[in-house]
Design a protein around this motif. Structure first.
Motif, PDB file in Angstrom:
ATOM      1  N   THR A 127      -7.877  23.590  41.088  1.00  0.00           N
ATOM      2  CA  THR A 127      -8.002  24.110  39.722  1.00  0.00           C
ATOM      3  C   THR A 127      -6.834  25.036  39.398  1.00  0.00           C
ATOM      4  O   THR A 127      -6.249  25.663  40.279  1.00  0.00           O
ATOM      5  N   LEU A 128      -6.530  25.110  38.129  1.00  0.00           N
ATOM      6  CA  LEU A 128      -5.493  26.030  37.637  1.00  0.00           C
ATOM      7  C   LEU A 128      -6.191  27.123  36.840  1.00  0.00           C
ATOM      8  O   LEU A 128      -6.731  26.874  35.754  1.00  0.00           O
ATOM      9  N   ILE A 142      -0.996  34.126  33.144  1.00  0.00           N
ATOM     10  CA  ILE A 142      -0.414  33.649  34.395  1.00  0.00           C
ATOM     11  C   ILE A 142      -1.298  32.549  34.970  1.00  0.00           C
ATOM     12  O   ILE A 142      -2.506  32.740  35.150  1.00  0.00           O
ATOM     13  N   GLY A 143      -0.689  31.399  35.253  1.00  0.00           N
ATOM     14  CA  GLY A 143      -1.405  30.280  35.833  1.00  0.00           C
ATOM     15  C   GLY A 143      -1.271  30.275  37.347  1.00  0.00           C
ATOM     16  O   GLY A 143      -0.158  30.261  37.872  1.00  0.00           O
ATOM     17  N   VAL A 144      -2.413  30.294  38.045  1.00  0.00           N
ATOM     18  CA  VAL A 144      -2.406  30.333  39.509  1.00  0.00           C
ATOM     19  C   VAL A 144      -3.437  29.351  40.043  1.00  0.00           C
ATOM     20  O   VAL A 144      -4.427  29.050  39.361  1.00  0.00           O
ATOM     21  N   PRO A 145      -3.242  28.846  41.260  1.00  0.00           N
ATOM     22  CA  PRO A 145      -4.294  28.022  41.864  1.00  0.00           C
ATOM     23  C   PRO A 145      -5.606  28.790  41.917  1.00  0.00           C
ATOM     24  O   PRO A 145      -5.627  29.997  42.200  1.00  0.00           O
ATOM     25  N   GLY A 146      -6.698  28.093  41.647  1.00  0.00           N
ATOM     26  CA  GLY A 146      -7.986  28.760  41.521  1.00  0.00           C
ATOM     27  C   GLY A 146      -8.500  29.401  42.787  1.00  0.00           C
ATOM     28  O   GLY A 146      -9.417  30.229  42.728  1.00  0.00           O
ATOM     29  N   ASP A 147      -7.925  29.039  43.935  1.00  0.00           N
ATOM     30  CA  ASP A 147      -8.380  29.658  45.187  1.00  0.00           C
ATOM     31  C   ASP A 147      -7.592  30.918  45.514  1.00  0.00           C
ATOM     32  O   ASP A 147      -7.785  31.509  46.582  1.00  0.00           O
ATOM     33  N   ALA A 189      -1.004  18.037  39.972  1.00  0.00           N
ATOM     34  CA  ALA A 189      -2.049  17.750  38.982  1.00  0.00           C
ATOM     35  C   ALA A 189      -3.186  18.747  39.140  1.00  0.00           C
ATOM     36  O   ALA A 189      -3.577  19.085  40.261  1.00  0.00           O
ATOM     37  N   TRP A 190      -3.749  19.167  38.002  1.00  0.00           N
ATOM     38  CA  TRP A 190      -4.713  20.270  38.023  1.00  0.00           C
ATOM     39  C   TRP A 190      -5.931  19.978  37.158  1.00  0.00           C
ATOM     40  O   TRP A 190      -5.860  19.224  36.187  1.00  0.00           O
ATOM     41  N   VAL A 191      -7.012  20.635  37.505  1.00  0.00           N
ATOM     42  CA  VAL A 191      -8.185  20.747  36.640  1.00  0.00           C
ATOM     43  C   VAL A 191      -8.108  22.122  35.997  1.00  0.00           C
ATOM     44  O   VAL A 191      -8.044  23.139  36.698  1.00  0.00           O
TER      45      VAL A 191
END
Length: 603
Positions: A290-291, A310-315, A390-392
């Motif tokens: 996820t983003l 700010i866009g970061v990986p959800g983890d 690719a992201w959700v």
């Protein structure tokens, strides 16, 4: 010199001060080294000043060894030089500002780059005058919002700050290396463990920066190191960036209804229910797929409040200190800023933001966030968001998310920023192994400032060809009062302080225990003989104080050697105790001076 306890300006305390959070604060107050004058402001008492001056002496000796010369500026300075470099504004609320009776603006200096630069400009004009290194040991002032931990984070503190001036970058490299070596020797002589770590320059600017951190659990700085030798403050750690992915055959993004999924956890659960993924395609969805788009409010030095996404990986969590250290190049003004998560009032002013469902947009033609330099909101991404990933992520509609949104194809961004929490086990950027995290106190910081201040204040000299060139500078700071606190923090036990001999307020603490005049006479004689041998002596000559109180005070004060004159005198012996190890030995009175002198000179 003999300091007699009956005359020494000292009162030890049996109870900890109520505002003390750390051991150094508790013990320095209880042992009579400092007293609180106001929040974050302390008075230095005789024993404290003795330790402080010994720390300063070590610093002066090592500065002299690299050819640095000492000067001394006032702490009260005019506004004008700081206006030229814009730091009158950039420092924000951390600066103590005041006016004189005529209405002229002044400040209590938090640092002196401008004054050093102007001083050299006033006196030097040729390359023949350089290289030059100047330093001072001076009081500094910062209006800390939450002063804490005694001397470790105060509003008034003492620093050694030095500055190098060179004609070219090669000279700056040499000056930087010389100061770095001097710092390592200073801390070694003080008996203070430090680890040099890569750091960000922050508001100081410059091309290279290192901090000297003292490892301790109470430290405010988090740093990382690897078994292979990499070490950095977390603000300076760089992410190992994944390779870009060819997205030629990637399927189109798809918007799905995902009601009641405003958090990463609820989104992952919904994704695995609504769009289960085969093992061949990556298996079950996780937070790393996820983003997460985090909305921050940045308060600039001007007081303006700006929204940044700010866009970061959800983890991954966002580390605000890392954001603060790295966001400066993306903002319209330099200087000290403050960061926090955007509040409801901030979000109300941003109709584009759908809380819990924010995304970068569905196409590059009409992005909500990030559009190659032209954005509706400033949009930055973590380095792991590379082209082809690719992201959700949010579809900017309540209850909807987009699956398979491809970076570089479907959305863009305004910049890449180091912003996420550094985890135990993350790979070191130099390939030297997994990172281990630790905490530390910043004891020193060195910068290659370059030409920032010299350019602003027009510090130029004529080079060998008669051409004017801008001088290049380095800045090098050591926290002097902080060093005292760090030494106390790392040198104590359950009974009190245990000073390294290099900084102890005395070499030996003599305790006269008993009621007979012969005990006090013998203790006085030993004190004078040790003084004549060149040692500093504290002599507890108080006649009506119990042995328990005297020994308690001696252990609290923390002098390395304790010499007790008491009942053993009838057998011709005194007790000599090593404060650190606790080992005690009976020594003949006529051998005691030689014994102590040998112990002092061999340590």
């Amino acid at each position: 010199m003999v300091l007699r306890m009956s005359q020494l300006f000292l009162r030890t305390l049996r109870e900890d001060p109520v505002d003390a959070e750390v051991a150094s604060h508790r013990l320095l107050v209880r042992a009579g080294y400092i007293r609180r004058a106001a929040p974050g402001i302390y008075t230095w008492l005789p024993l404290g000043l003795s330790v402080l001056r010994k720390v300063e002496a070590v610093i002066r000796e090592e500065m002299a060894a690299i050819g640095a010369q000492e000067v001394h500026f006032p702490a009260l300075l005019p506004r004008e030089p700081y206006e030229v470099t814009n730091r009158w504004t950039e420092y924000g609320e951390g600066l103590f500002r005041l006016q004189d009776r005529k209405g002229a603006d002044y400040l209590l200096a938090p640092t002196h780059e401008e004054m050093f630069t102007l001083l050299v400009k006033d006196l030097y004009s040729s390359y023949k005058d350089l290289p030059l290194s100047l330093y001072q040991i001076q009081n500094k002032y910062r209006d800390e919002a939450r002063p804490r931990a005694g001397l470790l984070r105060g509003r008034e503190f003492i620093m050694k700050d030095s500055y190098s001036f060179d004609v070219d970058d090669a000279g700056l490299d040499a000056s930087y290396t010389a100061h770095r070596g001097a710092y390592l020797r200073i801390f070694e002589r003080l008996g203070l463990e430090v680890i040099p770590v890569a750091a960000t320059a922050g508001a100081m600017g410059g091309s290279k920066s290192e901090e000297f951190l003292h490892p301790t659990e109470i430290g405010e700085d988090t740093f990382v190191r690897s078994a292979g030798g990499y070490a950095a403050n977390v603000e300076a750690v760089t992410t190992v960036v994944p390779a870009e992915i060819d997205f030629t055959g990637a399927p189109a993004a798809e918007v799905l209804d995902t009601p009641d999924t405003p958090t990463i956890e609820t989104l992952v659960a919904a994704a695995n229910q609504l769009a289960p993924r085969a093992e061949a395609d990556g298996g079950a969805w996780t937070a790393a797929d996820t983003l997460k788009n985090v909305v921050l409010a940045v308060t600039l030095p001007t007081g303006e409040r700006q929204i940044v996404v700010i866009g970061v990986p959800g983890d991954r969590g966002v580390d605000l200190r890392r954001v603060e250290a790295n966001i400066g190049s993306f903002l319209p003004i330099a200087g000290e800023i403050s960061l926090e998560a955007a509040n409801d009032e901030d979000l109300k002013k941003q109709p584009l933001i759908v809380k819990g469902y924010l995304g970068p947009g569905l196409t590059p033609d009409e992005p909500l966030l990030g559009s190659e330099g032209s954005t509706k909101l400033l949009y930055l991404v973590d380095p792991r968001v590379v082209s082809g990933t690719a992201w959700v992520t949010g579809a900017n509609e309540t209850g909807k998310h987009v699956f398979g949104l491809v970076a570089g194809r479907d959305f863009g961004w305004d910049g890449v920023i180091e912003c996420t929490e550094v985890r135990e086990g993350d790979p070191a950027p130099d390939g030297s192994g997994p990172l281990r995290t630790a905490r530390g106190i910043e004891m020193g910081h060195i910068f290659q400032l370059g030409r920032k201040y010299a350019q602003a204040l027009e510090l130029k000299v004529l080079d060998q060809n008669g051409k004017q060139v801008v001088v290049t500078m380095g800045s090098y700071g050591v926290g002097v009062t902080r060093a005292v606190a760090a030494l106390a923090e790392s040198n104590h036990d359950g009974k009190g302080l245990v000073w390294p001999r290099a900084v102890a307020p005395a070499d030996v603490h003599i305790v006269a225990v008993g009621k007979g005049d012969e005990i006090f006479a013998a203790a006085e004689k030993l004190a004078l003989e040790l003084e004549a041998a060149g040692l500093d002596v504290i002599y507890d000559d108080r006649p009506k104080v119990s042995p328990g109180v005297k020994f308690g005070d001696a252990e609290l004060v923390g002098v390395p050697t304790i010499l007790a004159v008491g009942r053993g005198l009838v057998d011709g012996v005194v007790e000599i105790k090593d404060r650190r190890s606790g080992e005690a030995e009976n020594v003949a009175v006529d051998k005691a001076v030689d014994y102590v002198v040998t112990a002092v000179r061999s340590s």
